[in-house]
Each structure stands twice: as structure tokens, then as C-alpha cells.
Design an enzyme around this catalytic site. Structure first.
Site, PDB file in Angstrom:
ATOM      1  CG  ASP A 143      -1.486   4.604   2.749  1.00 60.08           C
ATOM      2  OD1 ASP A 143      -2.348   4.789   1.906  1.00 60.08           O
ATOM      3  OD2 ASP A 143      -1.340   3.889   3.362  1.00 60.08           O
ATOM      4  CD  GLU A 189      -2.673   0.916   2.731  1.00 61.12           C
ATOM      5  OE1 GLU A 189      -2.909  -0.060   3.096  1.00 61.12           O
ATOM      6  OE2 GLU A 189      -2.724   1.777   3.098  1.00 61.12           O
ATOM      7  CD  GLU A 222      -4.274   8.013   6.544  1.00 58.91           C
ATOM      8  OE1 GLU A 222      -5.052   6.872   5.986  1.00 58.91           O
ATOM      9  OE2 GLU A 222      -3.220   7.545   6.930  1.00 58.91           O
TER      10      GLU A 222
END
Ligand SMILES: *[C@@H]1O[C@H](CO)[C@@H](O)[C@H](O)[C@H]1NC(C)=O
Length: 301
Positions: free
Chosen positions: A116, A114, A118
Site C-alpha cells: 500500500d 497487500e 496511502e
């Protein structure tokens, strides 16, 4: 049938094109290619709460809405193994405390990979935090946090990931904010054989997002709205179970100039390190008395 004169003019055109190509490559250095505009539905589908996604202008722009009943999200139709993945986002304006807007790539299995972004909202006038993380083989805990050098709610900015066999680079507009080098030689797993989908979502995370959970979402200000555009995907499409990409090694992001960031990009990255970084797991001695192996490369940046 083409006459000789039209043939020679097309050869000329072809030569001119080669020249332009060379020129573009040399002036752009290692800047990722600019995405073209395509509508949302070409590459993406809603993941949940379809009625909280609003589409405008033939799908060239969409909004995610969060209210006290639900957030929402979307995902790519395809799965990809390497490429350059970018999204233009305008974050939830004004009082966005407690909300999180995410843009990420993820494989779909248990030992998942993953990558990411955010975005942690804040009270009106207080700064967003951009948190990034990388999971490899199901292991994450590699957070870095920065403040942005602009107000991400005022205009669209592009957030993108370059992912090839050598490195994963996070960009904000054209500025690299993080590099995760392939450190297989140091015993660190690197995403290379699990295709990923792209995801984005907007949800309530007021138990942790803003000042560590002290600032709660103020539902009187709902709906909270994040806006998106730029739905082009520049990746090697593969079936979710594929272990390699058919065109691997032959795409622009595989080429030599994308195996490392260039000196200009290094300078921008070190500016982000000096001026804007608030947290880096590689420097968190209380959490990691022994530095994670890939941090040796992080330190060199
Ligand atoms: C929100 O604002 C406060 C006060 O300026 C700051 O300490 C915090 O880092 C900001 N961002 C988040 C997401 O908490």
C-alpha cells in the site's frame, strides 16, 4: 527476399542493438525500467462510482472526484505475480484535509497480500503524509509514515513498487523509501504465490487521516480532485488463482541487480530515514515490545 547487403546491414543493426542494450543495462544499474504511456482503459476499469472518474486526452489522463456523496476508485483488469508497478499521481491540491488517495496492490482472497501507498491530505500549505504498509497472509500492521520532500499537489510524481522473489521496494520517483525483504528464513510470510491486482481510490477518511482525525473534510471545497497518468503495467500477468507465473525468473525484475538495492539507493533510502520519516512500526516499542522478526532486516537498512 533479402539481398546479401541488406542481410549484413541487419546483422550490423542487430550488433548495434546489443551494444545499446549492454550500455543501457550498465548505465541504469538497478533503476527500474521507465514505463511507457498507455491509456487508462487498456489496463484499468472503474471499481465504483463510474461518473466520478473523468477521462481526458483519450484516456491518457484521468481524474478521480470526491464529493460529499461519494469517492471513487479503479482497478487493473489483470492480476500479476511480480513486476514493477508504477503510477503517476498529482494529489488533491489546496485544502485536502480528511481525504485519502491510495495506490495499492492486493490479492483477492481472505489471507490476502497487500502492498500500500496511502496519501493523507492536509490543510492548505500543510504537508501530506505518505503511509505505506505491507500485508502478508492477511497480516498487516506494518505502517511506516514519511513526509515528502516536494509538494505532491504541484506536479505529477511517480509512485512505484518493485516486487520480486527477493524484495518489495517502494519508490517515490526513483528514490527507494522502503524495502521489505523476503524474510521467510525468519518465519515471516512473503507474497509469492497469490497474484495481485492494482487499485487506486480517493475517499473521505476524516475520522483518522489528518492529525489523527482532528481535521475534518471541508465539503465547501468539494469536489476534491486527484489526477493520474502513466497506466502502463510491467508485470507477469497470471489468472487470479494461479500459484506461479509462467515467465518467472526470466523477466528483468528477476535479475540479479534487482535482488537488493544498490549502494546509491541505500544512500537515498537512509536519507529518507533520517530526514523524512515520522513513523516506523519497527521502532514503536509501546506497540511492539518484541520487535516483529522482519524488523531485524529493516534495522540494517
Ligand atoms: C498536517 O499538518 C500538521 C501540521 O503541520 C502535521 O502535524 C501533520 O502531520 C500533517 N499531516 C497529516 C496527514 O496530518
Amino acid at each position: 527476399m533479402a539481398s546479401p547487403s541488406s542481410y549484413s546491414s541487419s546483422v550490423l543493426c542487430f550488433l548495434a542493438y546489443c551494444f545499446l542494450e549492454l550500455f543501457a543495462v550498465s548505465t541504469l544499474a538497478a533503476a527500474p525500467r521507465r514505463p511507457v504511456n498507455v491509456p487508462f482503459q487498456k489496463n484499468y476499469v472503474p471499481t465504483w462510482a463510474y461518473d466520478h472518474i473523468k477521462s481526458f486526452n483519450g484516456g491518457n489522463e484521468i481524474q478521480l472526484h470526491l464529493d460529499k456523496y461519494t469517492g471513487t476508485g479503479f482497478q487493473s483488469r489483470g492480476s500479476y505475480l511480480f513486476g514493477h508497478f508504477s503510477m503517476q499521481i498529482k494529489m488533491v491540491p489546496r485544502d485536502s484535509a480528511g481525504t485519502v488517495t491510495a495506490f495499492y496492490l492486493s490479492s483477492q482472497n481472505s489471507e490476502h497480500d497487500e502492498i500500500d501507498f496511502e496519501f493523507l491530505g492536509n490543510r492548505t500549505g500543510e504537508p501530506y503524509i505518505l503511509q505505506t504498509n505491507v500485508f502478508t497472509g492477511g497480516k498487516g500492521d506494518r505502517e511506516q509514515r514519511i513526509y515528502l520532500w516536494f509538494d505532491p499537489t504541484k506536479a505529477y510524481h511517480s509512485y512505484s513498487v518493485l516486487w520480486n522473489m527477493y524484495q518489495i521496494v517502494f519508490f517515490v520517483d526513483d528514490i527507494p523509501i522502503r524495502v521489505f525483504k523476503n524474510s521467510k528464513d525468519l518465519g515471516v510470510r512473503y507474497p509469492f504465490n497469490q497474484p495481485m491486482k492494482l487499485y487506486s481510490s480517493l475517499w473521505n477518511a476524516d475520522d483518522w487521516a489528518t492529525r489523527g482525525g482532528l481535521e475534518k473534510t471541508n465539503w465547501a471545497n468539494a469536489p476534491f480532485i486527484a489526477s493520474y497518468r502513466g497506466f502502463h503495467i510491467d508485470g507477469c500477468e497470471a489468472s487470479a488463482e494461479a500459484k506461479f507465473c509462467a515467465t518467472q525468473g526470466r523477466r528483468w525484475w528477476d535479475q540479479k541487480e534487482f535482488r537488493d538495492i544498490d549502494s546509491y539507493q541505500y544512500r537515498r533510502l537512509s536519507w529518507v530515514r533520517r530526514r523524512w520519516t515520522i513513523y516506523n512500526y519497527c521502532q514503536d516499542r509501546s506497540r511492539y515490545p518484541t520487535m516483529p522478526p522482519e524488523c531485524r532486516r529493516d534495522r540494517d537498512l
